[in-house]
Motif scaffolding. Structure first.
Motif, PDB file in Angstrom:
ATOM      1  N   GLU A 160       7.567 -45.282  21.464  1.00 46.96           N
ATOM      2  CA  GLU A 160       7.014 -46.636  21.470  1.00 46.96           C
ATOM      3  C   GLU A 160       6.986 -47.222  22.880  1.00 46.96           C
ATOM      4  N   ILE A 161       8.035 -46.944  23.640  1.00 49.72           N
ATOM      5  CA  ILE A 161       8.101 -47.451  25.025  1.00 49.72           C
ATOM      6  C   ILE A 161       7.010 -46.808  25.873  1.00 49.72           C
ATOM      7  N   ILE A 162       6.821 -45.515  25.717  1.00 46.75           N
ATOM      8  CA  ILE A 162       5.790 -44.800  26.493  1.00 46.75           C
ATOM      9  C   ILE A 162       4.400 -45.337  26.172  1.00 46.75           C
ATOM     10  N   ARG A 163       4.153 -45.614  24.878  1.00 43.76           N
ATOM     11  CA  ARG A 163       2.836 -46.138  24.482  1.00 43.76           C
ATOM     12  C   ARG A 163       2.628 -47.561  25.003  1.00 43.76           C
ATOM     13  N   SER A 164       3.662 -48.399  24.886  1.00 42.69           N
ATOM     14  CA  SER A 164       3.501 -49.821  25.224  1.00 42.69           C
ATOM     15  C   SER A 164       3.681 -50.128  26.708  1.00 42.69           C
ATOM     16  N   GLN A 165       4.436 -49.270  27.414  1.00 41.54           N
ATOM     17  CA  GLN A 165       4.687 -49.513  28.843  1.00 41.54           C
ATOM     18  C   GLN A 165       4.436 -48.235  29.638  1.00 41.54           C
ATOM     19  N   PRO A 166       3.178 -47.859  29.763  1.00 40.65           N
ATOM     20  CA  PRO A 166       2.825 -46.576  30.392  1.00 40.65           C
ATOM     21  C   PRO A 166       3.217 -46.467  31.869  1.00 40.65           C
ATOM     22  N   ARG A 167       3.499 -47.596  32.520  1.00 44.56           N
ATOM     23  CA  ARG A 167       3.840 -47.546  33.944  1.00 44.56           C
ATOM     24  C   ARG A 167       5.315 -47.269  34.205  1.00 44.56           C
ATOM     25  N   LEU A 168       6.126 -47.327  33.172  1.00 49.59           N
ATOM     26  CA  LEU A 168       7.552 -47.043  33.359  1.00 49.59           C
ATOM     27  C   LEU A 168       7.760 -45.573  33.712  1.00 49.59           C
ATOM     28  N   THR A 169       8.727 -45.310  34.581  1.00 54.88           N
ATOM     29  CA  THR A 169       9.078 -43.921  34.884  1.00 54.88           C
ATOM     30  C   THR A 169       9.835 -43.328  33.704  1.00 54.88           C
ATOM     31  N   MET A 170       9.863 -42.010  33.636  1.00 53.60           N
ATOM     32  CA  MET A 170      10.573 -41.352  32.546  1.00 53.60           C
ATOM     33  C   MET A 170      12.070 -41.639  32.611  1.00 53.60           C
ATOM     34  N   LEU A 171      12.600 -41.869  33.802  1.00 51.63           N
ATOM     35  CA  LEU A 171      14.015 -42.200  33.923  1.00 51.63           C
ATOM     36  C   LEU A 171      14.296 -43.567  33.296  1.00 51.63           C
ATOM     37  N   GLN A 172      13.379 -44.513  33.514  1.00 48.07           N
ATOM     38  CA  GLN A 172      13.531 -45.835  32.888  1.00 48.07           C
ATOM     39  C   GLN A 172      13.424 -45.733  31.373  1.00 48.07           C
ATOM     40  N   VAL A 173      12.482 -44.929  30.902  1.00 50.17           N
ATOM     41  CA  VAL A 173      12.332 -44.717  29.457  1.00 50.17           C
ATOM     42  C   VAL A 173      13.609 -44.109  28.883  1.00 50.17           C
ATOM     43  N   THR A 174      14.196 -43.171  29.624  1.00 55.12           N
ATOM     44  CA  THR A 174      15.432 -42.510  29.185  1.00 55.12           C
ATOM     45  C   THR A 174      16.509 -43.527  28.838  1.00 55.12           C
ATOM     46  N   ASN A 183      21.647 -41.401  28.028  1.00 56.87           N
ATOM     47  CA  ASN A 183      22.340 -41.686  29.278  1.00 56.87           C
ATOM     48  C   ASN A 183      22.064 -40.678  30.377  1.00 56.87           C
ATOM     49  N   ASN A 184      21.152 -39.732  30.116  1.00 51.04           N
ATOM     50  CA  ASN A 184      20.687 -38.847  31.187  1.00 51.04           C
ATOM     51  C   ASN A 184      19.366 -38.212  30.759  1.00 51.04           C
ATOM     52  N   LYS A 185      18.586 -37.834  31.742  1.00 52.25           N
ATOM     53  CA  LYS A 185      17.228 -37.366  31.474  1.00 52.25           C
ATOM     54  C   LYS A 185      17.211 -36.010  30.772  1.00 52.25           C
ATOM     55  N   THR A 186      18.186 -35.151  31.096  1.00 48.06           N
ATOM     56  CA  THR A 186      18.222 -33.829  30.468  1.00 48.06           C
ATOM     57  C   THR A 186      18.365 -33.944  28.956  1.00 48.06           C
ATOM     58  N   PRO A 230       8.385 -35.248  27.016  1.00 45.05           N
ATOM     59  CA  PRO A 230       7.928 -36.633  27.123  1.00 45.05           C
ATOM     60  C   PRO A 230       6.678 -36.774  27.989  1.00 45.05           C
ATOM     61  N   SER A 231       6.594 -35.990  29.058  1.00 42.53           N
ATOM     62  CA  SER A 231       5.414 -36.046  29.936  1.00 42.53           C
ATOM     63  C   SER A 231       4.157 -35.598  29.198  1.00 42.53           C
ATOM     64  N   GLN A 232       4.277 -34.554  28.385  1.00 43.00           N
ATOM     65  CA  GLN A 232       3.130 -34.093  27.602  1.00 43.00           C
ATOM     66  C   GLN A 232       2.712 -35.148  26.583  1.00 43.00           C
ATOM     67  N   PHE A 233       3.708 -35.808  25.987  1.00 39.15           N
ATOM     68  CA  PHE A 233       3.395 -36.878  25.042  1.00 39.15           C
ATOM     69  C   PHE A 233       2.668 -38.018  25.748  1.00 39.15           C
ATOM     70  N   ARG A 234       3.110 -38.372  26.951  1.00 34.68           N
ATOM     71  CA  ARG A 234       2.445 -39.448  27.708  1.00 34.68           C
ATOM     72  C   ARG A 234       1.000 -39.069  28.017  1.00 34.68           C
ATOM     73  N   GLN A 235       0.764 -37.817  28.410  1.00 34.21           N
ATOM     74  CA  GLN A 235      -0.601 -37.378  28.711  1.00 34.21           C
ATOM     75  C   GLN A 235      -1.498 -37.492  27.479  1.00 34.21           C
ATOM     76  N   ARG A 236      -0.960 -37.095  26.326  1.00 31.34           N
ATOM     77  CA  ARG A 236      -1.733 -37.190  25.088  1.00 31.34           C
ATOM     78  C   ARG A 236      -2.020 -38.641  24.735  1.00 31.34           C
ATOM     79  N   SER A 237      -1.031 -39.497  24.960  1.00 41.91           N
ATOM     80  CA  SER A 237      -1.211 -40.921  24.662  1.00 41.91           C
ATOM     81  C   SER A 237      -2.250 -41.547  25.583  1.00 41.91           C
ATOM     82  N   ASP A 238      -2.250 -41.137  26.853  1.00 43.04           N
ATOM     83  CA  ASP A 238      -3.199 -41.670  27.831  1.00 43.04           C
ATOM     84  C   ASP A 238      -4.632 -41.204  27.508  1.00 43.04           C
ATOM     85  N   ASN A 239      -4.755 -39.994  26.946  1.00 40.87           N
ATOM     86  CA  ASN A 239      -6.082 -39.449  26.655  1.00 40.87           C
ATOM     87  C   ASN A 239      -6.639 -39.902  25.318  1.00 40.87           C
ATOM     88  N   SER A 240      -5.775 -40.490  24.477  1.00 44.80           N
ATOM     89  CA  SER A 240      -6.242 -40.885  23.137  1.00 44.80           C
ATOM     90  C   SER A 240      -6.809 -42.294  23.137  1.00 44.80           C
TER      91      SER A 240
END
Length: 377
Positions: A330-344, A350-353, A367-377
């Protein structure tokens, strides 16, 4: 004594290790942490091996036969030390006993007792070039006693390998125990790193000794195969592992055969869990525990665990991370400018891994692949 760059490197690692040991000794907080006494002993053992290797490499005679312990089987010491370290950090009930001392029997007998009683029974070539010298191509007369120690020299590495395999099984059991009660289990990652580093050290030391004694490939610069893994262990593990807090699961594997929880109660509890997750989002707390969630739901930890296991068919750890992954989407869809670390962190991880691993587990993509799919949809 002539020093080349590798010998100087070994000296630097040794002094670094001594500095680390002094920190472990001086710091009262680190001395009190579970497992640090065995971590201290592990580092001390590696410093012994490196000092021994340096003396042999520079042809400096220490004048104390037992100092050259690797030729007798000093690596017999490492397996028990790793076992006791893992036991001490994964359970609060374990205490060192007389029975545990039997694990040191091979080391005591073949490294301390027998060499003292029969120090003159080994050939000078074995003493100065190693026990496997009996297998080289030179003409020689080999006694049964010399063969015994050449075999023991190999067995000490096999011995350590057996302990490391057992430790890996123990790590898996510890991980499953934590997943029943904790929503983040980063400590397990460090235990895996420790065991993998020890495995790498064992494998590379074995390769080095094979090259040294059983082939014509040896060159002086290949000494790094033996030296670097021990140095890397001291640098990367020593500082980090000494300060970790090791949680211990208090709840044993649930046995629900005699549970008083009815199917109707279980359905009610499952609905309450779902409602709390949607409304209050307790999973956003990155160190949420089963006990805390049970308090919020006003139910016992046993009934909560049973409801999660049987209704959701997963552990507490997976349930919480499943909700966190949905939050991250939901965060990735609604706030596409956030870095993945912020989303984490915003999603409760409590860590990106851990975030990436959980996302891949539940969504079969990063998560990056999901963001790309969301951006293309």
């Amino acid at each position: 004594m002539k020093l080349d760059i590798w010998s100087i490197g070994i000296i630097i690692i040794i002094f670094q290790g001594i500095f680390l040991l002094s920190i472990l000794l001086v710091s009262a907080e680190k001395r009190r942490k579970r497992g640090n006494i065995f971590l201290f002993a592990l580092i001390l053992a590696f410093l012994w091996f490196l000092s021994e290797f340096l003396a042999i490499r520079t042809k400096y005679d220490i004048g104390f036969d037992l100092f050259y312990g690797t030729r007798y089987g000093s690596w017999f010491l490492l397996g028990p030390l790793t076992l006791f370290f893992f036991r001490s950090v994964t359970t609060t009930q374990w205490k060192f006993s007389k029975k545990d001392a039997l694990h040191f029997f091979p080391f005591l007998v073949f490294v301390l007792i027998v060499p003292l009683l029969s120090s003159d029974t080994l050939s000078s070539r074995q003493i100065h070039y190693g026990m496997l010298a009996v297998f080289d191509h030179r003409k020689k007369v080999v006694t049964p006693f010399e063969y015994l120690y050449s075999v023991l020299f190999v067995l000490q590495f096999v011995h350590l390998g057996g302990y490391l395999v057992y430790n890996q099984i123990r790590i898996s059991s510890y991980s499953e125990g934590l997943k029943r009660e904790y929503s983040n289990i980063n400590q397990v990652i460090w235990l895996k790193i420790l065991n993998l580093l020890l495995m790498a050290t064992l494998m590379l030391a074995s390769v080095y000794l094979y090259v040294l004694f059983a082939s014509d490939f040896y060159r002086r610069f290949l000494d790094y195969i033996y030296v670097l893994p021990m140095g890397f262990f001291i640098y990367s593990v020593g500082y980090r592992m000494a300060g970790i807090h090791w949680p211990v699961p208090t709840q044993k594997e649930a046995k629900y055969v005699n549970s008083s929880l009815t199917e109707d109660e279980k359905a009610d509890y499952a609905e309450r869990i779902k409602r709390l997750m949607q409304q209050d989002k307790p999973y956003l707390k990155n160190d949420l525990r089963l006990k805390e969630l049970a308090t919020l739901l006003q139910m016992s930890t046993h009934h909560l665990s049973q409801t999660i296991n049987e209704t959701y068919d997963c552990s507490f750890f997976d349930l919480i991370n499943r909700y966190r992954v949905q939050e991250a989407k939901e965060i990735i869809r609604s706030q596409p400018r956030l870095t993945m670390l912020q989303v984490t962190f915003d999603a409760g991880f409590n860590n990106k891994t851990s975030f990436v691993n959980a996302f891949k587990k539940f969504e079969k993509m990063t998560p990056s692949q999901f963001r790309q799919r969301s951006d293309n949809s």
